[in-house]
Design a protein around this motif. Structure first.
Motif, mmCIF file in Angstrom:
data_model
loop_
_atom_site.group_PDB
_atom_site.id
_atom_site.type_symbol
_atom_site.label_atom_id
_atom_site.label_comp_id
_atom_site.label_asym_id
_atom_site.label_seq_id
_atom_site.Cartn_x
_atom_site.Cartn_y
_atom_site.Cartn_z
ATOM 1 N N MET A 194 0.835 -1.191 0.000
ATOM 2 C CA MET A 194 0.000 0.000 0.000
ATOM 3 C C MET A 194 0.874 1.246 0.000
ATOM 4 O O MET A 194 1.741 1.410 0.857
ATOM 5 N N VAL A 195 0.649 2.118 -0.985
ATOM 6 C CA VAL A 195 1.372 3.382 -1.089
ATOM 7 C C VAL A 195 0.583 4.443 -0.356
ATOM 8 O O VAL A 195 -0.567 4.713 -0.686
ATOM 9 N N ILE A 196 1.210 5.063 0.657
ATOM 10 C CA ILE A 196 0.488 6.055 1.454
ATOM 11 C C ILE A 196 1.480 7.099 1.979
ATOM 12 O O ILE A 196 1.692 7.253 3.166
ATOM 13 N N LEU A 197 2.098 7.821 1.034
ATOM 14 C CA LEU A 197 3.074 8.846 1.395
ATOM 15 C C LEU A 197 2.916 10.043 0.463
ATOM 16 O O LEU A 197 2.290 9.944 -0.590
ATOM 17 N N PRO A 198 3.455 11.203 0.840
ATOM 18 C CA PRO A 198 3.268 12.415 0.034
ATOM 19 C C PRO A 198 4.014 12.345 -1.296
ATOM 20 O O PRO A 198 5.004 11.628 -1.443
ATOM 21 N N LEU A 199 3.532 13.124 -2.257
ATOM 22 C CA LEU A 199 4.222 13.263 -3.533
ATOM 23 C C LEU A 199 5.300 14.330 -3.409
ATOM 24 O O LEU A 199 5.066 15.423 -2.901
ATOM 25 N N SER A 200 6.483 13.999 -3.876
ATOM 26 C CA SER A 200 7.603 14.937 -3.888
ATOM 27 C C SER A 200 8.517 14.542 -5.046
ATOM 28 O O SER A 200 8.276 13.550 -5.743
ATOM 29 N N SER A 201 9.573 15.313 -5.243
ATOM 30 C CA SER A 201 10.528 14.961 -6.288
ATOM 31 C C SER A 201 11.177 13.610 -5.999
ATOM 32 O O SER A 201 11.580 12.889 -6.919
ATOM 33 N N GLU A 202 11.264 13.238 -4.728
ATOM 34 C CA GLU A 202 11.874 11.963 -4.349
ATOM 35 C C GLU A 202 10.927 10.785 -4.543
ATOM 36 O O GLU A 202 11.371 9.673 -4.817
ATOM 37 N N THR A 203 9.630 11.011 -4.384
ATOM 38 C CA THR A 203 8.680 9.900 -4.452
ATOM 39 C C THR A 203 8.000 9.764 -5.812
ATOM 40 O O THR A 203 7.375 8.739 -6.078
ATOM 41 N N GLY A 227 -1.239 9.870 -7.425
ATOM 42 C CA GLY A 227 -1.085 9.076 -8.623
ATOM 43 C C GLY A 227 0.330 8.988 -9.158
ATOM 44 O O GLY A 227 0.811 7.889 -9.507
ATOM 45 N N PRO A 228 1.068 10.110 -9.276
ATOM 46 C CA PRO A 228 2.393 10.057 -9.905
ATOM 47 C C PRO A 228 3.444 9.269 -9.125
ATOM 48 O O PRO A 228 4.549 9.062 -9.631
ATOM 49 N N ILE A 229 3.141 8.816 -7.928
ATOM 50 C CA ILE A 229 4.092 7.974 -7.193
ATOM 51 C C ILE A 229 4.251 6.623 -7.894
ATOM 52 O O ILE A 229 5.308 5.997 -7.834
ATOM 53 N N VAL A 230 3.198 6.196 -8.570
ATOM 54 C CA VAL A 230 3.220 4.925 -9.293
ATOM 55 C C VAL A 230 3.247 5.199 -10.796
ATOM 56 O O VAL A 230 2.445 5.995 -11.298
ATOM 57 N N ASP A 231 4.147 4.550 -11.515
ATOM 58 C CA ASP A 231 4.208 4.647 -12.972
ATOM 59 C C ASP A 231 2.992 3.909 -13.530
ATOM 60 O O ASP A 231 2.945 2.679 -13.543
ATOM 61 N N GLU A 232 2.017 4.668 -14.015
ATOM 62 C CA GLU A 232 0.732 4.097 -14.423
ATOM 63 C C GLU A 232 0.874 3.160 -15.616
ATOM 64 O O GLU A 232 0.203 2.126 -15.695
ATOM 65 N N ALA A 233 1.728 3.520 -16.566
ATOM 66 C CA ALA A 233 1.926 2.670 -17.747
ATOM 67 C C ALA A 233 2.546 1.334 -17.346
ATOM 68 O O ALA A 233 2.137 0.265 -17.839
ATOM 69 N N ALA A 234 3.523 1.384 -16.448
ATOM 70 C CA ALA A 234 4.165 0.148 -15.984
ATOM 71 C C ALA A 234 3.176 -0.707 -15.200
ATOM 72 O O ALA A 234 3.171 -1.938 -15.315
ATOM 73 N N LEU A 235 2.338 -0.057 -14.411
ATOM 74 C CA LEU A 235 1.336 -0.795 -13.641
ATOM 75 C C LEU A 235 0.335 -1.473 -14.573
ATOM 76 O O LEU A 235 -0.041 -2.634 -14.354
ATOM 77 N N TYR A 236 -0.093 -0.754 -15.590
ATOM 78 C CA TYR A 236 -1.026 -1.343 -16.551
ATOM 79 C C TYR A 236 -0.440 -2.615 -17.159
ATOM 80 O O TYR A 236 -1.119 -3.650 -17.252
ATOM 81 N N GLU A 237 0.804 -2.560 -17.570
ATOM 82 C CA GLU A 237 1.447 -3.729 -18.177
ATOM 83 C C GLU A 237 1.542 -4.886 -17.183
ATOM 84 O O GLU A 237 1.307 -6.050 -17.532
ATOM 85 N N ALA A 238 1.875 -4.554 -15.931
ATOM 86 C CA ALA A 238 1.988 -5.596 -14.904
ATOM 87 C C ALA A 238 0.644 -6.260 -14.635
ATOM 88 O O ALA A 238 0.565 -7.484 -14.439
ATOM 89 N N LEU A 239 -0.422 -5.474 -14.643
ATOM 90 C CA LEU A 239 -1.766 -6.025 -14.423
ATOM 91 C C LEU A 239 -2.236 -6.829 -15.631
ATOM 92 O O LEU A 239 -2.796 -7.918 -15.492
ATOM 93 N N LYS A 240 -2.020 -6.285 -16.810
ATOM 94 C CA LYS A 240 -2.460 -6.958 -18.041
ATOM 95 C C LYS A 240 -1.772 -8.307 -18.208
ATOM 96 O O LYS A 240 -2.403 -9.301 -18.606
#
Length: 309
Positions: A194-203, A227-240
């Motif tokens: 579970m991702v539950i941390l603030p968005l920053s340049s590091e995250t 949202g931008p903490i997770v690479d959405e395109a990479a996640l889509y591929e991993a789920l697909k």
């Protein structure tokens, strides 16, 4: 002039703050009001350079949110504007939603409903709609602030889950047993991440293709942070490709999520429209905290939740 940007809660705003003008940001008159405003509060404020340039008289920005990643902190500080947010008041409500996503993905609740609606329930239930257990599993939390700890309490005391967490420094005196881990170890060993941390340049982009490949094949990812903490395109591929079991997402790289997003094509993802704090009681509480912060700043007092010191 004081602006409040969400008409859906204007009665509460007017009750708390005198001389407040309630106008949504998409109102044609908003730029005119913003130009004169001394203070502004509401949900969804993106105080970037263009916004600040359009508000030359602004002295206070009171966010009705915890996150302030949409704000140009350097410019706000340079211009002497007081910036506040609303932590704590939404911890439990957001934790409810995050854990709800975990349960919905693990037990495939949306899929089961659609399966029924399609007329497939003609007798017993077979493994085509089986889910996975939650109780007794390992939950890996990336971030362990107020919301993360509220989630961990639900997991440990309610579901007898083992808790691991990744933060820059180890937390002491937690009210539940938890193991501090490096990110890679957490990803390799957790049944639920579970991702539950603030968005920053590091995250930003913290969870990408490499990180998803480290996760168990039957693991589930939940993002209730940004949202931008997770690479959405990479996640889509991993789920697909079924490289991970499923995901539950309340936040996205672009919001609102475009209807062209390939995530809508997948059955093994549960999507909600950034509703972590969206209950009547919590949103009223957030408005109250934001108003208290705003009024304190206007009185030249130090607001309780001042972001920049």
């Amino acid at each position: 002039m004081i602006l409040y940007t969400n008409k859906w809660m204007k009665s509460v705003a007017k009750e708390l703050v005198k001389d407040v003008v309630c106008v949504e940001m998409n109102d044609p008159k908003f730029p005119e009001y913003l130009k004169e405003a001394k203070a502004i509060f509401g949900l969804g404020l993106k105080a970037d350079k263009a916004f600040l340039d359009a508000a030359p008289n602004l002295k206070v920005i009171a966010l009705t949110s915890v996150g302030y990643d949409g704000c140009d902190l350097n410019l706000i500080k340079e211009r002497g504007i007081v910036l506040t947010n609303t932590p704590h008041v939404l911890n439990e409500t957001t934790a409810d939603l995050a854990f709800g996503l975990l349960m919905a993905t693990a037990r495939r609740i949306p899929e089961a409903q659609e399966w029924m609606k399609s007329g497939n329930w003609k007798g017993g239930v077979t493994e085509e709609i089986f889910g996975t257990d939650i109780h007794g599993k390992r939950l890996g939390l990336i971030g362990l602030g107020g919301i993360g700890q509220a989630i961990a309490k639900r997991a440990h005391f309610g579901f007898d889950m083992t808790i691991s967490y990744h933060t820059r420094t180890k937390k002491n005196h937690l009210p539940f047993p938890a193991t501090h881990m490096g990110l890679d170890e957490l990803l390799k060993t957790s049944d639920f991440v579970m991702v539950i941390l603030p968005l920053s340049s590091e995250t930003k982009g913290l969870i990408g293709k490499r990180e998803l490949e480290l996760m168990k094949k039957d693991a589930i990812l939940i993002n209730a942070a940004r949202g931008p903490i997770v690479d959405e395109a990479a996640l889509y591929e991993a789920l697909k490709n079924k490289e991970i079991r499923a995901a539950g997402l309340d936040v996205f790289e672009v919001e609102p999520l475009p209807m062209t997003s390939p995530l809508f094509e997948l059955k093994n993802v549960v999507l909600t429209p950034h509703i972590g704090s969206a209950t009547d009681a919590t949103r009223v509480g957030m408005v109250r905290v934001a108003a208290e912060n705003l009024l304190a700043a206007l009185r030249h007092e130090t607001p309780k939740n001042q972001v920049l010191k």
